[in-house]
Structures are given as structure tokens and as C-alpha cells.
Design a protein around this motif. Structure first.
Motif, PDB file in Angstrom:
ATOM      1  N   GLY A 118      10.316   1.356  -9.979  1.00 51.91           N
ATOM      2  CA  GLY A 118       9.413   2.371 -10.511  1.00 51.91           C
ATOM      3  C   GLY A 118       8.692   3.192  -9.471  1.00 51.91           C
ATOM      4  N   LEU A 119       9.081   3.068  -8.188  1.00 52.66           N
ATOM      5  CA  LEU A 119       8.435   3.840  -7.137  1.00 52.66           C
ATOM      6  C   LEU A 119       9.123   5.196  -6.966  1.00 52.66           C
ATOM      7  CD1 LEU A 119       7.879   1.062  -4.432  1.00 52.66           C
ATOM      8  CD2 LEU A 119       6.253   1.928  -6.126  1.00 52.66           C
ATOM      9  N   ILE A 137       0.841  -1.204   0.000  1.00 57.71           N
ATOM     10  CA  ILE A 137       0.000   0.000   0.000  1.00 57.71           C
ATOM     11  C   ILE A 137       0.876   1.255   0.000  1.00 57.71           C
ATOM     12  CG2 ILE A 137      -1.707   1.310   1.314  1.00 57.71           C
ATOM     13  CD1 ILE A 137      -2.726  -1.358   2.425  1.00 57.71           C
ATOM     14  N   THR A 138       0.523   2.214  -0.833  1.00 55.92           N
ATOM     15  CA  THR A 138       1.213   3.502  -0.864  1.00 55.92           C
ATOM     16  C   THR A 138       0.199   4.628  -0.666  1.00 55.92           C
ATOM     17  OG1 THR A 138       1.006   3.623  -3.282  1.00 55.92           O
ATOM     18  CG2 THR A 138       3.026   2.640  -2.403  1.00 55.92           C
ATOM     19  N   LEU A 156       9.447  -6.942   1.038  1.00 55.41           N
ATOM     20  CA  LEU A 156       8.714  -5.980   1.863  1.00 55.41           C
ATOM     21  C   LEU A 156       7.495  -5.427   1.135  1.00 55.41           C
ATOM     22  CD1 LEU A 156      11.700  -4.043   3.454  1.00 55.41           C
ATOM     23  CD2 LEU A 156       9.944  -5.304   4.724  1.00 55.41           C
ATOM     24  N   THR A 157       7.590  -5.285  -0.172  1.00 51.65           N
ATOM     25  CA  THR A 157       6.499  -4.680  -0.946  1.00 51.65           C
ATOM     26  C   THR A 157       5.627  -5.705  -1.661  1.00 51.65           C
ATOM     27  OG1 THR A 157       7.994  -4.406  -2.835  1.00 51.65           O
ATOM     28  CG2 THR A 157       7.793  -2.561  -1.305  1.00 51.65           C
ATOM     29  N   GLY A 158       5.951  -6.993  -1.512  1.00 51.47           N
ATOM     30  CA  GLY A 158       5.154  -8.019  -2.180  1.00 51.47           C
ATOM     31  C   GLY A 158       5.427  -8.135  -3.660  1.00 51.47           C
ATOM     32  N   ALA A 159       6.589  -7.644  -4.100  1.00 49.48           N
ATOM     33  CA  ALA A 159       6.949  -7.747  -5.515  1.00 49.48           C
ATOM     34  C   ALA A 159       7.396  -9.168  -5.850  1.00 49.48           C
ATOM     35  CB  ALA A 159       8.059  -6.752  -5.844  1.00 49.48           C
ATOM     36  N   THR A 160       7.470  -9.467  -7.126  1.00 44.11           N
ATOM     37  CA  THR A 160       7.887 -10.790  -7.580  1.00 44.11           C
ATOM     38  C   THR A 160       9.361 -11.013  -7.261  1.00 44.11           C
ATOM     39  OG1 THR A 160       6.296 -10.700  -9.373  1.00 44.11           O
ATOM     40  CG2 THR A 160       8.068 -12.317  -9.572  1.00 44.11           C
ATOM     41  N   VAL A 161       9.684 -12.212  -6.742  1.00 44.29           N
ATOM     42  CA  VAL A 161      11.078 -12.570  -6.477  1.00 44.29           C
ATOM     43  C   VAL A 161      11.424 -13.786  -7.329  1.00 44.29           C
ATOM     44  CG1 VAL A 161      10.996 -11.692  -4.125  1.00 44.29           C
ATOM     45  CG2 VAL A 161      10.458 -14.088  -4.544  1.00 44.29           C
ATOM     46  N   PRO A 162      12.696 -14.005  -7.603  1.00 42.70           N
ATOM     47  CA  PRO A 162      13.087 -15.158  -8.425  1.00 42.70           C
ATOM     48  C   PRO A 162      12.655 -16.471  -7.772  1.00 42.70           C
ATOM     49  CG  PRO A 162      14.924 -13.621  -8.164  1.00 42.70           C
ATOM     50  CD  PRO A 162      13.851 -13.163  -7.230  1.00 42.70           C
ATOM     51  N   THR A 163      11.801 -17.219  -8.438  1.00 42.81           N
ATOM     52  CA  THR A 163      11.259 -18.461  -7.848  1.00 42.81           C
ATOM     53  C   THR A 163      12.324 -19.510  -7.630  1.00 42.81           C
ATOM     54  OG1 THR A 163      10.691 -19.217 -10.074  1.00 42.81           O
ATOM     55  CG2 THR A 163       8.971 -18.110  -8.809  1.00 42.81           C
ATOM     56  N   GLN A 164      13.385 -19.484  -8.435  1.00 48.00           N
ATOM     57  CA  GLN A 164      14.425 -20.477  -8.272  1.00 48.00           C
ATOM     58  C   GLN A 164      15.246 -20.241  -7.013  1.00 48.00           C
ATOM     59  OE1 GLN A 164      14.374 -18.105 -10.503  1.00 48.00           O
ATOM     60  NE2 GLN A 164      16.401 -17.285 -10.976  1.00 48.00           N
ATOM     61  N   ARG A 165      15.026 -19.100  -6.369  1.00 49.01           N
ATOM     62  CA  ARG A 165      15.760 -18.794  -5.139  1.00 49.01           C
ATOM     63  C   ARG A 165      14.927 -19.079  -3.906  1.00 49.01           C
ATOM     64  NH1 ARG A 165      20.884 -18.689  -6.888  1.00 49.01           N
ATOM     65  NH2 ARG A 165      21.015 -17.474  -8.802  1.00 49.01           N
ATOM     66  N   THR A 166      13.842 -19.789  -4.032  1.00 51.62           N
ATOM     67  CA  THR A 166      12.963 -20.065  -2.893  1.00 51.62           C
ATOM     68  C   THR A 166      13.162 -21.480  -2.410  1.00 51.62           C
ATOM     69  OG1 THR A 166      11.320 -18.527  -3.774  1.00 51.62           O
ATOM     70  CG2 THR A 166      10.593 -20.064  -2.067  1.00 51.62           C
ATOM     71  N   ALA A 167      13.371 -21.645  -1.105  1.00 44.15           N
ATOM     72  CA  ALA A 167      13.573 -22.974  -0.524  1.00 44.15           C
ATOM     73  C   ALA A 167      12.693 -23.138   0.697  1.00 44.15           C
ATOM     74  CB  ALA A 167      15.049 -23.170  -0.158  1.00 44.15           C
ATOM     75  N   SER A 168      12.455 -24.363   1.087  1.00 43.88           N
ATOM     76  CA  SER A 168      11.626 -24.618   2.266  1.00 43.88           C
ATOM     77  C   SER A 168      12.490 -24.709   3.519  1.00 43.88           C
ATOM     78  CB  SER A 168      10.851 -25.905   2.094  1.00 43.88           C
ATOM     79  OG  SER A 168      11.750 -26.977   1.886  1.00 43.88           O
TER      80      SER A 168
END
Length: 312
Positions: free
Chosen positions: A82-83, A51-52, A300-312
Motif C-alpha cells: 500500500g505504499l 518512517i516516510t 526493512l519497513t518493520g512490517a509483519t512477517v509470517p511468524t512460522q518462518r522465524t527461527a533462532s
């Protein structure tokens, strides 16, 4: 706010194929040290806030923990998305944000945060462009420390930043770089903020104590002046892979169970960028420190992050 033609430097997004940290839901403290892998902790209870306009305070009641670096590099990462971002220097030390980030002043009076808190001008009047497209700043100086004991400060000055920020919508995000003491400018920053980010040196147990002291201050501010204030993230600055860093990170996870815990990997290029009066993101775009702040800004802003960098 006075517009000039000074903003000429574009801030570009980073490539997704760089060496970002993995994203994990908890800090692994049980595995053998040689098997341990560093990751950014995103607990299941964490909620990004896109939210802004949004106000973020960067604070810890101890100096030398990386507050200015955190404020500056997060601002640059948000600008790259772009903010429209404003950085407010609320630290009266000479080696603070105003000594690193260049403001582009027009002819005439140069207003500072001190002038805002003494009601000599509005926050918009004291906001100046920087060379970086989309990034603006409110400068400060040693005289900011005089606000605390001055008999001329207006009544309710602790809420003055909150008032100005609530009556304008020119910026998507305002980041306030707070000082290392519980002075009036720091309290004003906490009263105005939606989120607090807490930098802690990964190799210093004393910084952990400073964070604990800050938590007491935040609870008082929440109880009296800003009930919606939350700690959104803690940053482990100067992070290297060591038993002490892992222990301190585990303490931060326990102390702030709903917040991001972001290891910011150490880079010798930070000091070089400061000496050159340039943001690290542009001075050395691919350094690990830059990548860690960039990924934190996305989370923090809910932007897209690289999915290949996500681990459990």
C-alpha cells in the motif's frame, strides 16, 4: 509530476503460506554443510525504518550484481503493502531499469534524470506513472554519463537530488538504482539516501571486493555530505545452496554486522520476466526470488512477517 490514466495493474500481497526463508539472527558457519539451512539474517542490532518519506539507494561498485532486479522487486513488494513508490534510474547503461520498467509518458516533453541534474526541470517534473498502481519512475539513458564531465552542470550537483527529495512528500519511498561506477549520479544517490542496499552475487568473490570498495565510498559520503547514511541490507543474488555461497554470506555478515543479509534464491524466470518487460512479482508470483525480496521488504519497513518462518 503529471498524472495519467495509465495505472491499471494492481499489485497484490503474497500469501503467507508460501515457501519463505526462515529468519535467523546469525549465519551458521559451524555446522556440517549437509546440515546447514539457509535463512535471512536479521541481527539483534538491526533496526527497521518505517518512517516516510524514505530514500533508499541500491548500489555496488561492480556491474552485473542484481542492482536493478533488487530495486524493481523491492519497489513492487512495497507497492503491494500500500505504499506509494518512485523508482529512479541513476544507471546510464542501456540494459538498466528504464529498459525494463515501462513509463507512461504524456504528450509533450519527456524529462529524464539528466534534465534534473542539469536543472532543466524538477524531480517531480521528471516523475512519470507506470502501468502499476502506486509505482512511478524517473527514467534515464546513456546521456546520464555525460553529466560527469560536462562544464554546464550546476554547482553542488551532488546534493541536488537530496534537495528535491527534501522539499516534497508525494511518495512514501523513493528507490534509486545507482550505476556500477563511482560517478556523479551514484554520489548524488548516496547523498540523498537514508539507507543503502548492497547486492552481491553469491557465487562471485569479485563482487565482495566491489562491496568493500563501496564501503570506502559510503564512509567518505557519510563524513562529508550525509552523516546519517547507513547500510541497511546486503542481498546475495543468484543464490544457490553451496559452500561458496555460504562463505560469501558469512563474509557479508562480518562486513555489515548491523545489516540484513538476504539470500535471493536463483530463478530462471528472472530473465524471462526481463525479456517480457514485466516485474517478476507479477510474471511468476510464487518464485523463490520474489518471496525473498518480499520478505526483505517487510523486514526493512518493520512490517509483519509470517511468524512460522522465524527461527533462532
Amino acid at each position: 509530476m503529471r498524472e495519467t490514466q495509465a495505472q491499471t495493474v494492481q499489485v497484490s500481497p503474497l500469501s503467507d503460506d508460501l515457501a519463505f526463508l526462515d529468519i535467523v539472527t546469525e549465519w551458521d558457519l559451524s555446522s556440517a554443510y549437509h546440515d546447514w539451512k539457509v535463512g535471512i539474517v536479521v541481527p539483534d542490532t538491526f533496526r527497521p525504518n518505517p518512517i516516510t518519506p524514505r530514500v533508499i539507494a541500491v548500489a555496488n561498485q561492480k556491474g552485473g550484481v542484481g542492482k536493478t532486479l533488487t530495486a524493481f522487486e523491492l519497489a513492487m513488494a512495497l507497492v503491494a503493502r500500500g505504499l506509494r513508490v518512485r523508482l529512479v534510474d541513476a544507471d546510464p547503461q542501456m540494459a538498466a531499469l528504464s529498459a525494463w520498467l515501462i513509463a507512461c509518458f504524456p504528450e509533450g516533453k519527456r524529462w529524464t534524470l539528466t534534465d534534473v541534474l542539469f536543472e532543466r526541470c524538477s524531480l517531480a517534473d521528471a516523475t512519470y506513472p507506470t502501468p502499476y498502481v502506486g509505482l512511478y519512475t524517473v527514467v534515464s539513458g546513456p546521456d546520464l554519463g555525460e553529466v560527469e564531465n560536462s562544464h554546464e552542470k550546476p554547482p553542488g550537483v551532488e546534493s541536488l537530488l537530496q534537495y528535491h527529495l527534501s522539499t516534497e512528500d508525494q511518495f512514501d519511498v523513493t528507490i534509486i538504482d545507482a550505476g556500477p561506477t563511482l560517478g556523479l549520479p551514484t554520489v548524488a544517490a548516496l547523498v540523498a539516501a537514508h539507507d543503502v542496499l548492497v547486492p552481491v552475487q553469491a557465487a562471485s568473490g569479485l563482487d565482495v571486493k566491489g562491496a568493500a570498495s563501496l564501503m570506502q565510498t559510503i564512509n567518505r559520503v557519510k563524513g562529508r555530505l550525509n552523516p546519517n547514511l547507513r547500510i541497511a541490507a546486503t542481498f546475495l543474488t543468484d543464490f544457490d545452496r553451496s559452500t561458496l555461497s555460504r562463505t560469501i554470506g558469512g563474509q557479508m555478515v562480518k562486513a555489515f554486522p548491523d545489516a540484513l543479509v538476504v539470500p535471493v534464491r536463483r530463478s530462471v524466470r528472472v530473465g524471462e520476466a526481463q525479456l517480457a518487460m514485466a516485474p517478476l512479482r507479477l510474471f511468476t508470483p510464487g518464485t523463490t526470488t520474489t518471496l525473498d525480496y518480499d520478505l526483505a521488504a517487510a523486514l526493512l519497513t518493520g512490517a509483519t512477517v509470517p511468524t512460522q518462518r522465524t527461527a533462532s
